[in-house]
Structure formats: C-alpha cells, structure tokens
Design a protein around this motif. Structure first.
Motif, short mmCIF file in Angstrom:
data_model
loop_
_atom_site.label_atom_id
_atom_site.label_comp_id
_atom_site.label_asym_id
_atom_site.label_seq_id
_atom_site.Cartn_x
_atom_site.Cartn_y
_atom_site.Cartn_z
N MET A 23 6.14 8.32 -7.89
CA MET A 23 7.32 7.50 -7.62
C MET A 23 8.58 8.36 -7.63
O MET A 23 9.43 8.26 -6.74
CB MET A 23 7.39 6.41 -8.70
N GLU A 24 8.68 9.22 -8.61
CA GLU A 24 9.77 10.20 -8.65
C GLU A 24 9.82 10.99 -7.36
O GLU A 24 10.88 11.20 -6.78
CB GLU A 24 9.54 11.17 -9.80
N PHE B 276 11.41 9.26 -4.46
CA PHE B 276 12.88 9.21 -4.52
C PHE B 276 13.49 10.55 -4.19
O PHE B 276 14.44 10.65 -3.40
CB PHE B 276 13.34 8.77 -5.92
N HIS C 98 5.28 -10.26 -2.93
CA HIS C 98 6.22 -9.16 -3.09
C HIS C 98 6.72 -8.73 -1.73
O HIS C 98 5.98 -8.69 -0.76
CB HIS C 98 5.52 -7.97 -3.75
N ASN D 255 12.69 -7.74 1.92
CA ASN D 255 12.60 -7.37 3.34
C ASN D 255 13.29 -8.35 4.28
O ASN D 255 14.01 -7.97 5.18
CB ASN D 255 11.12 -7.29 3.75
N ILE E 282 10.87 -5.74 -10.63
CA ILE E 282 10.02 -5.44 -9.48
C ILE E 282 10.76 -5.75 -8.19
O ILE E 282 10.72 -4.99 -7.22
CB ILE E 282 8.73 -6.29 -9.55
N MET F 76 13.33 -3.18 -7.58
CA MET F 76 12.74 -1.96 -7.04
C MET F 76 12.55 -2.11 -5.52
O MET F 76 12.88 -1.21 -4.75
CB MET F 76 11.40 -1.71 -7.73
N GLU F 77 12.02 -3.26 -5.12
CA GLU F 77 11.91 -3.57 -3.70
C GLU F 77 13.27 -3.44 -3.02
O GLU F 77 13.38 -2.87 -1.94
CB GLU F 77 11.43 -5.01 -3.52
N TYR G 208 15.83 -1.68 -3.84
CA TYR G 208 16.20 -0.27 -3.69
C TYR G 208 15.61 0.31 -2.41
O TYR G 208 16.29 0.97 -1.63
CB TYR G 208 15.66 0.55 -4.87
N PHE G 209 14.32 0.04 -2.21
CA PHE G 209 13.66 0.62 -1.04
C PHE G 209 14.19 0.05 0.26
O PHE G 209 14.49 0.77 1.21
CB PHE G 209 12.14 0.38 -1.12
N GLU H 116 16.16 1.98 3.25
CA GLU H 116 15.67 2.00 4.63
C GLU H 116 16.73 1.55 5.63
O GLU H 116 16.69 1.92 6.80
CB GLU H 116 14.42 1.10 4.76
N LEU I 208 11.70 -3.31 -17.30
CA LEU I 208 10.30 -2.94 -17.17
C LEU I 208 10.17 -1.43 -17.07
O LEU I 208 10.52 -0.83 -16.07
CB LEU I 208 9.72 -3.61 -15.92
N PRO J 188 8.06 2.13 -16.91
CA PRO J 188 9.12 3.13 -16.71
C PRO J 188 9.95 2.90 -15.46
O PRO J 188 10.80 3.71 -15.15
CB PRO J 188 8.32 4.42 -16.57
N ILE J 189 9.71 1.80 -14.77
CA ILE J 189 10.42 1.58 -13.52
C ILE J 189 11.94 1.63 -13.70
O ILE J 189 12.65 2.35 -13.01
CB ILE J 189 10.00 0.23 -12.89
N LEU K 67 13.41 5.01 -14.17
CA LEU K 67 13.09 6.02 -13.17
C LEU K 67 13.71 5.77 -11.81
O LEU K 67 13.77 6.68 -10.98
CB LEU K 67 11.57 6.15 -13.02
N LEU K 68 14.15 4.57 -11.55
CA LEU K 68 14.83 4.35 -10.28
C LEU K 68 16.09 5.21 -10.24
O LEU K 68 16.65 5.56 -11.28
CB LEU K 68 15.18 2.86 -10.13
N HIS K 69 16.51 5.56 -9.03
CA HIS K 69 17.74 6.35 -8.88
C HIS K 69 18.76 5.52 -8.15
O HIS K 69 18.50 5.18 -7.00
CB HIS K 69 17.47 7.62 -8.06
#
Lengths: 325, 325
Positions: free
Chosen positions: A248-249, A252, B218, B223, B245, B248-249, B251-252, B256, B273, B275-276, B279-281
DNA sequence: ATGAAAGCGCTAACAT
DNA sequence: ATGTTAGCGCTTTCAT
C-alpha cells in the motif's frame, strides 16, 4: 437450574438412567428414554459442566494463548480456525490475549491450570521462533516454533511461498523483480527471500532481495528505497512486497513519483489483508497465508496429539489474483 | 494434580485451614499460613476451578457472544476491553464467535448454560438494533441495543460524534463540507447525519448529508459520486466519510481525477482503522470510536448489574488528528 | 483460630 | 435394562 435428580424424580426412575439418556448411552429402554427426554425438553435442562468435569476428571477445555494475535485482523483467522476445530470435537476453547513474558501470560497459564485445560495452543502474530520448555500438557505452537522442535508447530511455508510467487512472476513474463521487505517479519522475510533467490536461480536469473534489517518504521522502505530503484539503471518491472501494508505504501509512493501501478510497474505482495488488498486501485494480487487452516490443524493436534516426535508442519498459501500483476 | 487434602496432610492440619489460606481468609494463624503457603508454592498447587464452581454455586464465567465481531480489526477492541474488565474482577470470559440467528448462536448459548455463566455480553459488528427477549441471566448489549431497551446497552454516541466533527470542521474554516455515507452502517449513518445537520444549523448553515441507502458495494460512492461533486458548482472543501475504508477509496478516486488531498480538498472520517489511517498520505484525521471503553464498561455492567431499569449508554469518541484536515 | 461433616451435580464402578 | 453406592475437590455450615 434443575438437576438430574429432579428429572429422575419426575420420571420415576433412577438418577443413573437419566444420566444414561443424557449421555446417549444406548442401553436404555426406548419408552423410558422418550419419557425422560420429554421432561428434559420441558424444563430446559442443561447438564452442569463443572460437575461433569469434576466427576469425569476431564475438563474438555483447550487453552488458546494469543500473543498479541487478536490485534491483527488477518491473524484472527488463526483463532477462527482453532475455534471451529474445538467446536467440531465438542471441546471448549478458552482464549487469552497475552503479552509474551508478561504478567498476563502467567495469569493466563494459572487460569488454564485451574480449569485443568487438556492442552494449549500458543499463537504468535508473526512467524518466529519461541522458546517454550517442557509442559505438563501438550503445547502446540501456531505461527511460531520451538527452536529445538520440542513441540508440534504449524507455520506457513514461507520458503515455498517465495518460490512459488517468483516462478509465477517469471511465468507471466516479468524479468526484473525486486523483493522489498521489512525486518519485523524476520523469519518469514528470510525464508521467502531464499525461495525468491532459489526460484530465480532455477530459471537462470541471479536475484537479490532487498531486506532492510532495522527498518521497522512504516514508510521507510517505500519512501527511501523505491524512488531510487525506479529511477535507477535497472528499473524493476514488478515489485514484490513482504506485506500488503508495504505494498500500500508502495502504491502511494509510486503515485507521488508519477508511476502508475499496473501500467508502469506491477506489484505483488503477501497477506491478502482485507479490505486493503481489494480496495487498492488496481486490486492487489497477493499471497494469502493459510491462517484458518493453520488454526484448525493446530487445534486438532492439541486435542488429539499424534504419536511420535513433534513435527513442524508447514502449510502453503495461495495467490489471490487481482489486477496489480 | 494435587489436592487440598494432600496439602493438609503434609502440613498436618485440616482441609478447611488449607482452604482458608487459599481463599485469603484472615482468620488463620500466621505461622500456619506460612507453612501451608510454602507447601503450595513447593508443589505448584492450583485450586480446581470446577470443584469450586460446583461447591460455591457460582461459575465466575461471563459469556461473550461476538456476532461476527472478531472478523473486523477495530471491533476487536470491544473484546479486549471486555477481557480486561473480566480479568480485573477475577472473572473468566468465555468467547464465542457466532452468526446471529444461526446454529452457532444456539450452541454457544447451550455451552454458556452448561457452564452456568453468570451473565452474557452480546456484541455486534455495527451499531444496530437487535431484538433480544428476556433472559435467565443478565444480558448486556454491546455496539447494539434492544429496541425496547429491555437490556443494558453500550453504544457509540454517533449523533454527538457527527455534531462534534462538524463543529470542528467549521472551527477550522471549512464551509462547504460534504458527508458521504454507506448504507451498511445504518444506525450510525443516520445519527451522525443528524448531528452533522444540527451542528450546521446551529452555525447558520443548511447542510445536506449524502447517505446512499442500498449502496453497499465498496467503491460505489467514491467512484460515482465524488467526481461529480468535485466538478460541480459548489465544490466541497472537506469530505467527511462515514468510515475510513470509504475515505481510503476517496483518496484514490480523488488522485485519479487529479485532486490532491490536503491541498485541493480535506478529508475526515470515522473509525481510526489502523494501519490504514496512519499510512494514507497525508495521514487521515478520523474519529476513533470508544470500542475498548465500551467493551470494558459492558463487561463491568454484566458482572455487576446496576439496579433499576436498563439504560442505553452512549459513549463518545475522539478525533485523531493527522494531516488530512 | 481450627476442625468435622455434609454435600454441590454428576458419572464410574459395580450390582441386580 | 435399570439401580445403588461412592466419590471427584472443594466450600459451606456449624462446632469447638
């Protein structure tokens, strides 16, 4: 709560006959049985487990010592597998979250002794060696092993996993794999790295895994290492990560440097950590470890210890294919 | 295993005196006590729990029925909290993973009856109403509640959480928040949405939460909904997501479409949650639910039921600040 | 401060 | 096919 004596009184029969019915002893007249069963159903009787334990001198309890296991979502499968196996044999699993070497471990063991547990499953969060001396009851190690193999153990076959995934990568045409790993999963990392190297060798490639001892902090490898590799002379076409978190890292970090996973580089990993693995874009192809099966097998071995010397059982996993490779 | 009788024989005293020492009865001569304790330590005696249960007519066992709880990493905190509370009172928690309404629930309840459990904690994965009729022993509901409040319950104060986070967003200068939510967390979603609306109203804003009943898959919301909102006339400056969750979606999907979280739009969420979240940036600022505390409190209430009518207790959470807002 | 006796609910062992 | 007796290891009750 009612007792068997009360049932016997109502059924105008003896205590022992009631006991026989409850324990499914076939030597009971069908009519008597029916009469007794009707009464049992009527008053909702449940046998007193403590009395049974005491009289029969068998507790039917198997301990499960979880060394920080229950805090990780994937390793919960270890517990589920063990629970199901205990259930299937009509045993009662008693779960304790402990810290290895801490007070909680001593207290949990005392409890298990007090309940006269018949065996214990000791589970660790990471595949690792754990020194466990001789015990009064069978100890089965789960996701860990005694260095001298004095106890039966169930671990993932990390060497084989590393080997298999490497061959799969080559079979799909990738030729410049990079294997990134953390120190925190040491045994697994080493074994997988050897599988990676050996698989490469068998295909005529000289591969070098990138394991970073001491680099435990999240982000280190992906941030510091990955950009250099991607910009370097021998740019990898697939990145194999030691765990999904690291993958996952990598997603990113790659995105930040303008690389698109699936187009510029492929990614593979180990864990199948949901929901991360399926929610990354593209979905992460990753090796699922056989935690449920390990838990199930360990509990079976604890309940019914196979004769002979303890064996370290290695279970293999499977590749869960998504779009990242 | 040795018995108290054996200890009494060795100490040349009576069974009862040994029992007194073991149960910390102060009415024992200091010298006698020391002698007996030495013997206990020497032979490593542990009292036989089943015998205690039977004679004292109290099992010291509290059941924990986990309705699919143990498969989610955050709700494991419910179990940890309950475990610790049981431990602190020298009770033994007995955990069962069950499927609501299924065979496993019946079997688990039979086991708990067989062990003469003194109380039961019933935990659900999501904050939801669960119909539970009268029971022979105290039932405490955890992360769920009886619609008629026939049982004590501990749930997150989702209304308050929605309210608090909304005020925090406005306090930091955000003025066009969007609240995205799934159907899967229905009670929580509704309550938080009301908190969101009311907080906005109290500040003079007319906010509309975006809850998508039926949109359980999800990816759907992020989207399908997010790009439109971002490109629309009233582009949000912060996106509040119903769960990490979903964040996180987001973010992606944002990435995009060329948006950078932290620069173009802020993100907040519920769950913390790991480690999500970390760990997100950039790291996800998110509301941590008080699962550990809920589990702890529920177990305490089960062990020592407060007098009076059952109450639905609402526990509040806290914002874990990272860089996303 | 200590002990003797009884018995919790059940099943093993041994009749009948 | 059914019943009787004893006793698992402990704590309660009541004496001393």
């Amino acid at each position: 709560m009612t007792t068997q004596r009360e049932i016997a009184r109502r059924a105008k029969t003896s205590l022992k006959t009631v006991s026989r019915v409850i324990n499914r002893d076939p030597l009971v007249n069908a009519k008597t049985r029916a009469r007794i069963e009707a009464i049992i159903a009527e008053i909702g009787y449940e046998p007193h487990q403590a009395a049974r334990m005491m009289r029969s001198q068998r507790s039917g309890i198997i301990g499960f010592l979880a060394d920080e296991v229950a805090t990780t979502s994937s390793s919960i499968e270890l517990i589920r597998g063990a629970q199901d196996a205990a259930w299937a044999t009509r045993k009662q699993m008693m779960l304790f979250n402990i810290e290895r070497g801490g007070e909680s471990e001593k207290l949990a063991e005392a409890q298990l002794t007090a309940f006269r547990a018949e065996a214990v499953v000791y589970a660790a969060r990471y595949h690792q060696p754990i020194e466990i001396g001789p015990k009064a009851v069978p100890y089965v190690l789960l996701n860990c092993f005694d260095p001298e193999d004095r106890h039966t153990a169930f671990v993932p076959d990390d060497y084989q996993l590393g080997h298999d995934v490497t061959k799969a990568m080559f079979a799909r045409g990738y030729r410049r794999p990079v294997f990134l790993n953390l120190h925190g999963v040491f045994v697994a990392a080493q074994l997988r790295a050897r599988g990676f190297i050996d698989a490469g060798k068998s295909l005529g490639f000289d591969l070098v895994p990138h394991v970073y001892p001491g680099a435990d902090e999240h982000g280190f490898i992906a941030n510091r290492v990955l950009p250099g590799l991607m910009a370097g002379p021998n740019r990898p076409d697939i990145i194999l990560c030691g765990q999904d978190i690291l993958a996952m890292e990598a997603y990113f970090v790659l995105a930040e440097h303008g690389y698109v996973v699936g187009r510029d580089v492929a990614v593979a990993s180990f864990d199948n950590l949901e929901p991360i693995a399926s929610l990354l874009h593209p979905g992460l192809s990753t090796i699922e470890l056989p935690y449920y099966e390990m838990g199930y097998a360990a509990m079976q071995a604890a309940i019914d210890p196979p004769p002979g010397k303890p064996i370290r059982h290695k279970l293999t996993g499977r590749l869960v294919e998504r779009a990242s490779f």
